[in-house]
Design an enzyme around this catalytic site. Structure first.
Site: not given
Ligand SMILES: NC(=O)c1ccc[n+]([C@@H]2O[C@H](COP(=O)([O-])OP(=O)(O)OC[C@H]3O[C@@H](n4cnc5c(N)ncnc54)[C@H](OP(=O)(O)O)[C@@H]3O)[C@@H](O)[C@H]2O)c1
Length: 272
Positions: A144, A157
Protein backbone atom coordinates in the site's frame (compact mmCIF):
# COMPACT_ATOMS: atom_id res chain seq x y z
CA UNK A 1 5.51 -22.28 -21.67
CA UNK A 2 1.82 -21.54 -21.12
CA UNK A 3 0.69 -19.42 -18.19
CA UNK A 4 -0.84 -22.48 -16.49
CA UNK A 5 2.31 -24.56 -17.00
CA UNK A 6 4.44 -21.81 -15.46
CA UNK A 7 2.18 -20.82 -12.57
CA UNK A 8 -0.23 -23.76 -12.07
CA UNK A 9 -1.68 -26.22 -11.64
CA UNK A 10 -3.07 -24.54 -8.51
CA UNK A 11 -2.89 -21.03 -7.07
CA UNK A 12 -3.72 -19.94 -3.54
CA UNK A 13 -5.34 -16.54 -3.18
CA UNK A 14 -5.49 -15.28 0.41
CA UNK A 15 -8.24 -12.68 0.58
CA UNK A 16 -10.33 -13.93 -2.32
CA UNK A 17 -13.90 -13.31 -1.19
CA UNK A 18 -14.30 -9.89 -2.82
CA UNK A 19 -12.59 -6.93 -4.50
CA UNK A 20 -9.07 -7.23 -5.88
CA UNK A 21 -8.48 -10.72 -4.43
CA UNK A 22 -11.58 -12.18 -6.09
CA UNK A 23 -10.63 -10.44 -9.35
CA UNK A 24 -7.08 -11.82 -9.13
CA UNK A 25 -8.43 -15.34 -8.54
CA UNK A 26 -10.76 -14.97 -11.52
CA UNK A 27 -7.86 -13.78 -13.69
CA UNK A 28 -5.82 -16.85 -12.70
CA UNK A 29 -8.76 -19.14 -13.46
CA UNK A 30 -9.26 -17.50 -16.86
CA UNK A 31 -5.61 -18.35 -17.59
CA UNK A 32 -6.21 -22.02 -16.77
CA UNK A 33 -4.99 -22.17 -13.16
CA UNK A 34 -7.19 -23.85 -10.53
CA UNK A 35 -7.65 -21.72 -7.43
CA UNK A 36 -7.85 -22.14 -3.69
CA UNK A 37 -9.98 -19.25 -2.47
CA UNK A 38 -9.28 -18.19 1.10
CA UNK A 39 -10.96 -15.59 3.35
CA UNK A 40 -13.18 -15.55 6.44
CA UNK A 41 -16.67 -15.39 4.85
CA UNK A 42 -17.58 -18.85 3.55
CA UNK A 43 -20.74 -17.68 1.76
CA UNK A 44 -18.81 -15.06 -0.21
CA UNK A 45 -16.10 -17.60 -1.09
CA UNK A 46 -18.79 -20.01 -2.33
CA UNK A 47 -20.18 -17.28 -4.56
CA UNK A 48 -16.78 -16.45 -6.07
CA UNK A 49 -16.09 -20.18 -6.57
CA UNK A 50 -19.43 -20.70 -8.33
CA UNK A 51 -18.81 -17.75 -10.66
CA UNK A 52 -15.34 -19.07 -11.55
CA UNK A 53 -16.63 -22.60 -12.17
CA UNK A 54 -19.45 -21.26 -14.36
CA UNK A 55 -17.07 -19.23 -16.49
CA UNK A 56 -13.98 -21.43 -16.70
CA UNK A 57 -12.95 -25.10 -16.77
CA UNK A 58 -10.68 -24.95 -13.69
CA UNK A 59 -11.30 -26.41 -10.25
CA UNK A 60 -11.81 -24.38 -7.10
CA UNK A 61 -11.50 -25.05 -3.39
CA UNK A 62 -12.65 -22.71 -0.64
CA UNK A 63 -10.91 -22.41 2.73
CA UNK A 64 -12.49 -20.26 5.44
CA UNK A 65 -9.68 -19.15 7.76
CA UNK A 66 -9.04 -16.03 9.82
CA UNK A 67 -5.51 -15.04 8.81
CA UNK A 68 -5.10 -13.10 12.05
CA UNK A 69 -5.38 -16.32 14.07
CA UNK A 70 -2.11 -17.72 15.46
CA UNK A 71 -2.56 -21.09 13.71
CA UNK A 72 -3.60 -19.63 10.33
CA UNK A 73 -0.54 -20.69 8.31
CA UNK A 74 -0.68 -24.24 9.67
CA UNK A 75 -4.36 -24.48 8.77
CA UNK A 76 -3.68 -23.24 5.23
CA UNK A 77 -0.84 -25.74 4.83
CA UNK A 78 -3.12 -28.55 5.97
CA UNK A 79 -6.00 -27.49 3.70
CA UNK A 80 -3.70 -27.51 0.65
CA UNK A 81 -1.39 -30.43 1.48
CA UNK A 82 -2.66 -32.52 -1.47
CA UNK A 83 -2.25 -29.72 -4.06
CA UNK A 84 0.68 -28.48 -6.14
CA UNK A 85 0.60 -24.73 -5.54
CA UNK A 86 2.52 -22.84 -8.24
CA UNK A 87 1.26 -19.35 -7.41
CA UNK A 88 0.62 -17.55 -4.14
CA UNK A 89 -1.29 -14.29 -3.89
CA UNK A 90 -1.42 -12.58 -0.50
CA UNK A 91 -4.09 -9.92 -0.84
CA UNK A 92 -5.83 -9.82 2.57
CA UNK A 93 -4.66 -6.91 4.55
CA UNK A 94 -6.56 -3.62 4.58
CA UNK A 95 -7.24 -1.71 7.79
CA UNK A 96 -11.00 -1.38 8.31
CA UNK A 97 -10.62 1.20 11.09
CA UNK A 98 -8.18 4.03 10.28
CA UNK A 99 -7.94 5.10 13.92
CA UNK A 100 -5.21 6.43 16.23
CA UNK A 101 -2.84 3.75 17.59
CA UNK A 102 -3.74 4.42 21.23
CA UNK A 103 -7.52 4.27 20.61
CA UNK A 104 -7.44 0.48 20.31
CA UNK A 105 -6.02 -2.31 22.51
CA UNK A 106 -2.58 -3.57 21.54
CA UNK A 107 -4.24 -6.81 20.39
CA UNK A 108 -5.60 -4.97 17.34
CA UNK A 109 -2.08 -4.05 16.21
CA UNK A 110 -0.81 -7.54 17.03
CA UNK A 111 -3.55 -9.08 14.87
CA UNK A 112 -2.55 -6.74 12.04
CA UNK A 113 1.08 -7.86 12.27
CA UNK A 114 0.00 -11.50 12.40
CA UNK A 115 -2.22 -11.19 9.29
CA UNK A 116 -0.03 -8.84 7.26
CA UNK A 117 3.51 -9.94 8.20
CA UNK A 118 3.76 -13.27 10.03
CA UNK A 119 1.35 -15.28 7.91
CA UNK A 120 2.49 -14.14 4.44
CA UNK A 121 6.09 -14.79 5.52
CA UNK A 122 5.16 -18.27 6.82
CA UNK A 123 3.20 -19.09 3.64
CA UNK A 124 6.06 -17.98 1.39
CA UNK A 125 8.44 -20.16 3.37
CA UNK A 126 6.00 -23.06 3.07
CA UNK A 127 5.11 -22.79 -0.64
CA UNK A 128 8.21 -21.33 -2.32
CA UNK A 129 10.55 -24.34 -1.93
CA UNK A 130 8.47 -26.47 -4.32
CA UNK A 131 8.42 -23.58 -6.81
CA UNK A 132 12.20 -23.26 -6.61
CA UNK A 133 12.60 -27.01 -6.98
CA UNK A 134 10.62 -27.13 -10.21
CA UNK A 135 12.09 -23.83 -11.44
CA UNK A 136 8.82 -21.94 -11.91
CA UNK A 137 6.12 -20.20 -9.95
CA UNK A 138 4.83 -16.83 -8.80
CA UNK A 139 4.22 -14.87 -5.62
CA UNK A 140 2.31 -11.60 -5.39
CA UNK A 141 2.13 -9.70 -2.11
CA UNK A 142 -0.16 -6.70 -1.82
CA UNK A 143 1.31 -3.52 -0.41
CA UNK A 144 0.00 0.00 0.00
CA UNK A 145 1.00 3.60 -0.46
CA UNK A 146 0.51 3.70 3.33
CA UNK A 147 3.75 1.73 3.59
CA UNK A 148 5.85 4.44 1.93
CA UNK A 149 5.94 6.66 5.02
CA UNK A 150 4.48 6.82 8.50
CA UNK A 151 1.16 8.56 9.00
CA UNK A 152 -1.48 9.05 11.69
CA UNK A 153 -4.34 6.52 11.92
CA UNK A 154 -2.30 3.86 10.22
CA UNK A 155 0.56 3.30 12.65
CA UNK A 156 0.55 -0.50 12.65
CA UNK A 157 -1.06 -0.80 9.21
CA UNK A 158 1.52 1.36 7.42
CA UNK A 159 4.35 -0.44 9.20
CA UNK A 160 3.05 -3.85 8.11
CA UNK A 161 2.79 -2.62 4.54
CA UNK A 162 6.39 -1.36 4.62
CA UNK A 163 7.35 -4.85 5.82
CA UNK A 164 5.39 -6.44 2.96
CA UNK A 165 7.07 -4.30 0.31
CA UNK A 166 10.61 -4.90 1.58
CA UNK A 167 9.87 -8.57 2.17
CA UNK A 168 8.68 -9.00 -1.44
CA UNK A 169 11.70 -7.10 -2.76
CA UNK A 170 14.13 -9.23 -0.80
CA UNK A 171 12.38 -12.45 -1.77
CA UNK A 172 12.51 -11.35 -5.42
CA UNK A 173 16.26 -10.79 -5.05
CA UNK A 174 16.68 -14.39 -3.87
CA UNK A 175 14.21 -16.15 -6.15
CA UNK A 176 13.84 -14.39 -9.50
CA UNK A 177 16.80 -16.14 -11.10
CA UNK A 178 15.42 -19.47 -9.87
CA UNK A 179 12.32 -19.11 -12.05
CA UNK A 180 10.01 -17.76 -9.35
CA UNK A 181 8.44 -14.39 -10.12
CA UNK A 182 7.90 -12.31 -6.98
CA UNK A 183 5.98 -9.05 -7.15
CA UNK A 184 5.16 -6.51 -4.46
CA UNK A 185 1.95 -4.94 -5.79
CA UNK A 186 1.61 -1.50 -4.23
CA UNK A 187 -1.91 -0.14 -4.39
CA UNK A 188 -3.14 3.38 -3.93
CA UNK A 189 -6.82 4.09 -3.30
CA UNK A 190 -8.74 1.34 -5.10
CA UNK A 191 -12.48 0.84 -5.47
CA UNK A 192 -12.95 -2.29 -3.35
CA UNK A 193 -15.90 -3.18 -1.09
CA UNK A 194 -13.60 -2.76 1.95
CA UNK A 195 -12.62 0.78 0.93
CA UNK A 196 -16.25 1.72 0.20
CA UNK A 197 -17.31 0.35 3.59
CA UNK A 198 -14.63 2.41 5.35
CA UNK A 199 -15.43 5.60 3.45
CA UNK A 200 -19.17 5.12 4.01
CA UNK A 201 -18.62 4.64 7.75
CA UNK A 202 -16.66 7.90 7.82
CA UNK A 203 -19.30 9.74 5.81
CA UNK A 204 -17.03 10.55 2.87
CA UNK A 205 -19.37 8.72 0.49
CA UNK A 206 -23.15 8.69 0.73
CA UNK A 207 -23.76 5.00 0.07
CA UNK A 208 -21.64 1.81 0.16
CA UNK A 209 -22.08 1.55 -3.62
CA UNK A 210 -20.62 4.97 -4.43
CA UNK A 211 -17.16 5.06 -6.01
CA UNK A 212 -14.78 6.95 -3.68
CA UNK A 213 -13.24 9.98 -5.36
CA UNK A 214 -9.97 9.21 -7.10
CA UNK A 215 -10.18 5.44 -6.55
CA UNK A 216 -8.64 3.21 -9.21
CA UNK A 217 -10.80 0.51 -10.79
CA UNK A 218 -10.16 -3.06 -9.61
CA UNK A 219 -10.08 -4.43 -13.17
CA UNK A 220 -7.40 -1.91 -14.23
CA UNK A 221 -5.19 -2.77 -11.25
CA UNK A 222 -5.49 -6.50 -11.83
CA UNK A 223 -4.83 -6.19 -15.58
CA UNK A 224 -1.66 -4.19 -14.85
CA UNK A 225 -0.57 -6.78 -12.29
CA UNK A 226 -0.96 -9.66 -14.76
CA UNK A 227 1.00 -7.71 -17.37
CA UNK A 228 3.86 -7.24 -14.89
CA UNK A 229 4.13 -10.52 -13.00
CA UNK A 230 7.65 -11.03 -14.29
CA UNK A 231 8.67 -7.37 -13.82
CA UNK A 232 9.31 -7.41 -10.08
CA UNK A 233 10.31 -6.61 -7.52
CA UNK A 234 7.80 -3.78 -7.05
CA UNK A 235 4.91 -2.36 -9.06
CA UNK A 236 3.30 0.92 -8.14
CA UNK A 237 -0.14 0.10 -9.53
CA UNK A 238 -2.05 2.75 -11.46
CA UNK A 239 -1.11 6.26 -12.56
CA UNK A 240 -1.98 8.00 -9.28
CA UNK A 241 0.13 5.60 -7.18
CA UNK A 242 3.03 5.90 -9.65
CA UNK A 243 2.91 9.70 -9.49
CA UNK A 244 2.63 9.72 -5.68
CA UNK A 245 5.57 7.33 -5.28
CA UNK A 246 7.64 9.42 -7.68
CA UNK A 247 6.76 12.64 -5.84
CA UNK A 248 7.71 11.12 -2.49
CA UNK A 249 11.23 10.48 -3.68
CA UNK A 250 11.69 14.28 -3.77
CA UNK A 251 10.74 14.67 -0.07
CA UNK A 252 12.70 14.21 3.12
CA UNK A 253 11.30 11.56 5.46
CA UNK A 254 9.97 14.33 7.72
CA UNK A 255 8.26 16.09 4.82
CA UNK A 256 6.67 12.80 3.76
CA UNK A 257 5.33 12.17 7.27
CA UNK A 258 4.01 15.73 7.46
CA UNK A 259 2.26 15.25 4.13
CA UNK A 260 0.61 12.07 5.41
CA UNK A 261 -0.42 13.91 8.60
CA UNK A 262 -2.06 16.69 6.58
CA UNK A 263 -3.90 14.14 4.45
CA UNK A 264 -5.10 12.36 7.60
CA UNK A 265 -6.35 15.60 9.11
CA UNK A 266 -8.24 16.43 5.93
CA UNK A 267 -9.70 12.91 5.79
CA UNK A 268 -10.91 12.98 9.40
CA UNK A 269 -12.54 16.41 9.19
CA UNK A 270 -12.37 19.23 11.77
CA UNK A 271 -13.89 17.21 14.68
CA UNK A 272 -11.11 14.62 15.01
N1 LIG B 1 -8.65 -0.63 -1.36
C1 LIG B 1 -7.68 0.26 -1.26
O1 LIG B 1 -7.90 1.47 -1.44
C2 LIG B 1 -6.27 -0.18 -0.96
C3 LIG B 1 -5.26 0.80 -0.93
C4 LIG B 1 -3.96 0.41 -0.68
C5 LIG B 1 -3.67 -0.93 -0.48
N2 LIG B 1 -4.67 -1.86 -0.49
C6 LIG B 1 -4.32 -3.25 -0.22
O2 LIG B 1 -5.02 -4.12 -1.09
C7 LIG B 1 -5.37 -5.31 -0.40
C8 LIG B 1 -6.86 -5.58 -0.55
O3 LIG B 1 -7.56 -4.54 0.10
P1 LIG B 1 -9.15 -4.47 0.11
O4 LIG B 1 -9.52 -3.04 0.03
O5 LIG B 1 -9.72 -5.40 -0.88
O6 LIG B 1 -9.55 -4.93 1.60
P2 LIG B 1 -9.28 -6.24 2.51
O7 LIG B 1 -9.93 -5.96 3.81
O8 LIG B 1 -7.84 -6.54 2.54
O9 LIG B 1 -10.11 -7.39 1.81
C9 LIG B 1 -9.57 -8.21 0.84
C10 LIG B 1 -9.86 -9.65 1.15
O10 LIG B 1 -9.16 -10.03 2.32
C11 LIG B 1 -10.00 -10.83 3.14
N3 LIG B 1 -9.57 -10.68 4.53
C12 LIG B 1 -9.45 -9.53 5.25
N4 LIG B 1 -9.06 -9.82 6.51
C13 LIG B 1 -8.92 -11.19 6.57
C14 LIG B 1 -8.56 -12.10 7.62
N5 LIG B 1 -8.29 -11.69 8.85
N6 LIG B 1 -8.53 -13.41 7.32
C15 LIG B 1 -8.83 -13.87 6.08
N7 LIG B 1 -9.18 -13.05 5.07
C16 LIG B 1 -9.23 -11.72 5.33
C17 LIG B 1 -11.40 -10.28 2.87
O11 LIG B 1 -12.41 -11.26 3.05
P3 LIG B 1 -13.20 -11.63 4.39
O12 LIG B 1 -13.74 -10.34 4.93
O13 LIG B 1 -14.25 -12.56 3.86
O14 LIG B 1 -12.24 -12.30 5.29
C18 LIG B 1 -11.31 -9.99 1.35
O15 LIG B 1 -11.58 -11.16 0.62
C19 LIG B 1 -4.89 -5.16 1.04
O16 LIG B 1 -3.66 -5.81 1.21
C20 LIG B 1 -4.72 -3.65 1.20
O17 LIG B 1 -3.70 -3.34 2.14
C21 LIG B 1 -5.96 -1.51 -0.72
Amino acid sequence: MTFAAKYGPWALVAGASDGVGAAFATGLAERGVSVVLLARRQAMLDQVAAEIENRTAVQTRTVAVDLAAPDAAARVAEATSDLEIGFLVYCAGADPNYEPFLDNPIQAAEAMVQRNCMVPMQLCHHFAPAMVERGSGGIVIFGSGAGLAGGPNMVAYGATKAFDMVFAEALWAELHDKGVDVLGLILGKTNTPALRELEFSRGTIGSPDEVPEGAAAVDDIIAEAFDNLANGPTLMAGDVMKAAAQFMTSLTRKQAVEMFAQAAAAAMGPDR
